[in-house]
Scaffold this motif. Structure first.
Motif, PDB file in Angstrom:
ATOM      1  N   THR A 131       0.848  -1.201   0.000  1.00 53.32           N
ATOM      2  CA  THR A 131       0.000   0.000   0.000  1.00 53.32           C
ATOM      3  C   THR A 131       0.882   1.249   0.000  1.00 53.32           C
ATOM      4  OG1 THR A 131      -0.153  -0.159   2.412  1.00 53.32           O
ATOM      5  CG2 THR A 131      -1.960  -1.113   1.112  1.00 53.32           C
ATOM      6  N   SER A 132       1.360   1.641   1.176  1.00 51.26           N
ATOM      7  CA  SER A 132       2.193   2.841   1.272  1.00 51.26           C
ATOM      8  C   SER A 132       3.521   2.666   0.540  1.00 51.26           C
ATOM      9  CB  SER A 132       2.462   3.179   2.750  1.00 51.26           C
ATOM     10  OG  SER A 132       1.265   3.501   3.412  1.00 51.26           O
ATOM     11  N   GLY A 133       4.124   1.465   0.655  1.00 48.73           N
ATOM     12  CA  GLY A 133       5.390   1.225  -0.034  1.00 48.73           C
ATOM     13  C   GLY A 133       5.254   1.367  -1.537  1.00 48.73           C
ATOM     14  N   ALA A 134       4.160   0.813  -2.061  1.00 47.61           N
ATOM     15  CA  ALA A 134       3.929   0.935  -3.507  1.00 47.61           C
ATOM     16  C   ALA A 134       3.724   2.389  -3.900  1.00 47.61           C
ATOM     17  CB  ALA A 134       2.710   0.096  -3.897  1.00 47.61           C
ATOM     18  N   ARG A 135       3.012   3.126  -3.045  1.00 52.84           N
ATOM     19  CA  ARG A 135       2.788   4.543  -3.355  1.00 52.84           C
ATOM     20  C   ARG A 135       4.101   5.334  -3.316  1.00 52.84           C
ATOM     21  NH1 ARG A 135      -2.342   3.678  -0.684  1.00 52.84           N
ATOM     22  NH2 ARG A 135      -1.440   4.150   1.369  1.00 52.84           N
ATOM     23  N   ILE A 136       5.009   4.978  -2.380  1.00 57.32           N
ATOM     24  CA  ILE A 136       6.311   5.645  -2.322  1.00 57.32           C
ATOM     25  C   ILE A 136       7.099   5.385  -3.603  1.00 57.32           C
ATOM     26  CG2 ILE A 136       8.578   5.600  -1.190  1.00 57.32           C
ATOM     27  CD1 ILE A 136       7.127   5.208   1.450  1.00 57.32           C
ATOM     28  N   VAL A 137       7.076   4.120  -4.058  1.00 56.05           N
ATOM     29  CA  VAL A 137       7.775   3.793  -5.310  1.00 56.05           C
ATOM     30  C   VAL A 137       7.190   4.580  -6.470  1.00 56.05           C
ATOM     31  CG1 VAL A 137       8.258   1.944  -6.956  1.00 56.05           C
ATOM     32  CG2 VAL A 137       8.451   1.504  -4.506  1.00 56.05           C
ATOM     33  N   ALA A 146       8.578  11.390  -9.736  1.00 58.62           N
ATOM     34  CA  ALA A 146       9.540  12.479  -9.557  1.00 58.62           C
ATOM     35  C   ALA A 146      10.701  12.327 -10.540  1.00 58.62           C
ATOM     36  CB  ALA A 146      10.061  12.496  -8.122  1.00 58.62           C
ATOM     37  N   TRP A 147      11.182  11.094 -10.724  1.00 61.77           N
ATOM     38  CA  TRP A 147      12.267  10.850 -11.666  1.00 61.77           C
ATOM     39  C   TRP A 147      11.837  11.177 -13.100  1.00 61.77           C
ATOM     40  CZ3 TRP A 147      12.922   7.374 -15.780  1.00 61.77           C
ATOM     41  CH2 TRP A 147      14.233   7.261 -16.277  1.00 61.77           C
ATOM     42  N   ALA A 203       7.947  15.621  -3.620  1.00 61.16           N
ATOM     43  CA  ALA A 203       8.141  14.174  -3.483  1.00 61.16           C
ATOM     44  C   ALA A 203       8.502  13.803  -2.046  1.00 61.16           C
ATOM     45  CB  ALA A 203       9.229  13.708  -4.448  1.00 61.16           C
ATOM     46  N   SER A 204       9.343  14.606  -1.403  1.00 64.66           N
ATOM     47  CA  SER A 204       9.737  14.327  -0.016  1.00 64.66           C
ATOM     48  C   SER A 204       8.550  14.400   0.925  1.00 64.66           C
ATOM     49  CB  SER A 204      10.816  15.321   0.429  1.00 64.66           C
ATOM     50  OG  SER A 204      11.966  15.228  -0.382  1.00 64.66           O
ATOM     51  N   MET A 205       7.686  15.398   0.752  1.00 64.90           N
ATOM     52  CA  MET A 205       6.503  15.518   1.599  1.00 64.90           C
ATOM     53  C   MET A 205       5.579  14.297   1.443  1.00 64.90           C
ATOM     54  SD  MET A 205       6.715  18.320   3.400  1.00 64.90           S
ATOM     55  CE  MET A 205       8.462  17.885   3.508  1.00 64.90           C
ATOM     56  N   MET A 206       5.418  13.825   0.194  1.00 66.72           N
ATOM     57  CA  MET A 206       4.551  12.657  -0.048  1.00 66.72           C
ATOM     58  C   MET A 206       5.148  11.400   0.573  1.00 66.72           C
ATOM     59  SD  MET A 206       3.374  13.272  -4.003  1.00 66.72           S
ATOM     60  CE  MET A 206       2.487  14.762  -4.476  1.00 66.72           C
ATOM     61  N   VAL A 207       6.470  11.247   0.453  1.00 69.00           N
ATOM     62  CA  VAL A 207       7.122  10.069   1.032  1.00 69.00           C
ATOM     63  C   VAL A 207       7.017  10.084   2.551  1.00 69.00           C
ATOM     64  CG1 VAL A 207       9.362   8.952   1.380  1.00 69.00           C
ATOM     65  CG2 VAL A 207       8.698   9.721  -0.904  1.00 69.00           C
ATOM     66  N   LEU A 208       7.238  11.249   3.167  1.00 70.08           N
ATOM     67  CA  LEU A 208       7.121  11.349   4.623  1.00 70.08           C
ATOM     68  C   LEU A 208       5.705  11.005   5.095  1.00 70.08           C
ATOM     69  CD1 LEU A 208       9.176  14.607   5.362  1.00 70.08           C
ATOM     70  CD2 LEU A 208       9.812  12.253   5.926  1.00 70.08           C
TER      71      LEU A 208
END
Length: 285
Positions: free
Chosen positions: A32-38, A44-45, A94-99
């Motif tokens: 869930t969250s891990g997939a969203r981080i990827v 972002a890339w 991207a950093s805010m979304m990952v956090l």
């Protein structure tokens, strides 16, 4: 002995259950969250890659087919600032979304960043003003490398245009570094073409038509001289009697030249004018 064995078995079963629960939670988070981080990192890339491609195309458009050094420097400065700003915005987002996906509350981080940005903004108002002024100076193409300009009371040849400062070299060799924020008026003396004003001061008794004819003759000779014909863009303009005093008369004329060549052409015109007036017997004031 049996009690000890039972206790060890219960402990192992407990740790096994805890590990199983943790593994299940990690798997759930990973999908869930891990997939969203990827996905966020991948987006972002991709955004950075698209930015790089768009930056290259804009660079070609700004430089044009001529590819002059001054246009290349101007494009590098503008697009460098745009690329840096856009990259920072993409990285922060991207950093805010990952956090957020890792469970960290981003609200205090945003509040701290806001307060810090406000403090920096108050402390760097002059710097921000310089950068904004430099950006519009470049975008509007007000001055270019090699132009002779007057800004903030300083005159010289433009050697460098940056986002924060502009550097001018005067005739004495002094380098003036002027903050862009202090520039309120730009006088560009070499944009597209230049002009040299000739003020021929002669005795009041001289015939103004005769003086004007002599000036026109000098201008025509220079325009057909191989050493100057490419620098003089149009025939000399005789503007007429500029001033009269009790003993003198000033006849004004104007030479239109290629940019930066007005002083070279003007000095030669003055030399020839002096010799011509001596030959014709035209008296100076």
């Amino acid at each position: 002995m049996e009690t000890t064995v039972l206790h060890s078995g219960n402990l192992s079963a407990h740790f096994g259950h805890v590990f199983s629960v943790l593994l299940e939670r990690f798997a759930t988070w990973l999908f869930t969250s891990g997939a969203r981080i990827v996905i966020v990192l991948a987006l972002a890339w991709i955004a950075l890659r698209l930015l790089s491609g768009a930056n290259a195309r804009l660079h070609k458009a700004l430089v044009g087919s001529a590819g002059s050094l001054e246009r290349t420097k101007r494009a590098d400065t503008i697009l460098g600032m745009v690329r840096t700003t856009a990259s920072i915005l993409i990285g922060v987002a991207a950093s805010m979304m990952v956090l957020r996906e890792t469970g960290i509350d981003v609200a205090p981080v945003l509040a701290t960043a806001g307060i810090g940005g406000l403090a920096i903004g108050f402390g760097a108002q002059t710097l921000v003003k310089d950068v904004i002024s430099g950006f519009f100076l470049l975008v509007e193409d007000q001055v270019r490398i090699g132009d002779v300009v007057e800004v903030a009371g300083r005159q010289g040849t433009v050697e460098t245009i940056q986002l924060r400062t502009i550097q001018l070299r005067d005739l004495s060799g002094n380098l003036h570094i002027v903050p862009n924020g202090s520039i309120t008026l730009v006088s560009n003396m070499t944009r597209d073409f230049s002009r040299y004003l000739v003020d021929a001061q002669v005795a009041r008794r001289e015939d103004p038509d005769r003086v004007a004819s002599a000036l026109r003759q000098i201008g025509d000779e220079m325009q057909h001289d191989p050493a100057f014909q490419e620098d003089i863009l149009q025939p000399i303009e005789i503007l007429g009697v500029e001033a009269l005093t009790a003993s003198s008369m000033t006849i004004r004329a104007r030479l239109t030249t290629r940019a930066v060549q007005q002083w070279r052409v003007g000095r030669e015109f003055n030399r020839r004018m002096k010799k011509c007036f001596d030959e014709l017997g035209i008296s100076a004031a």
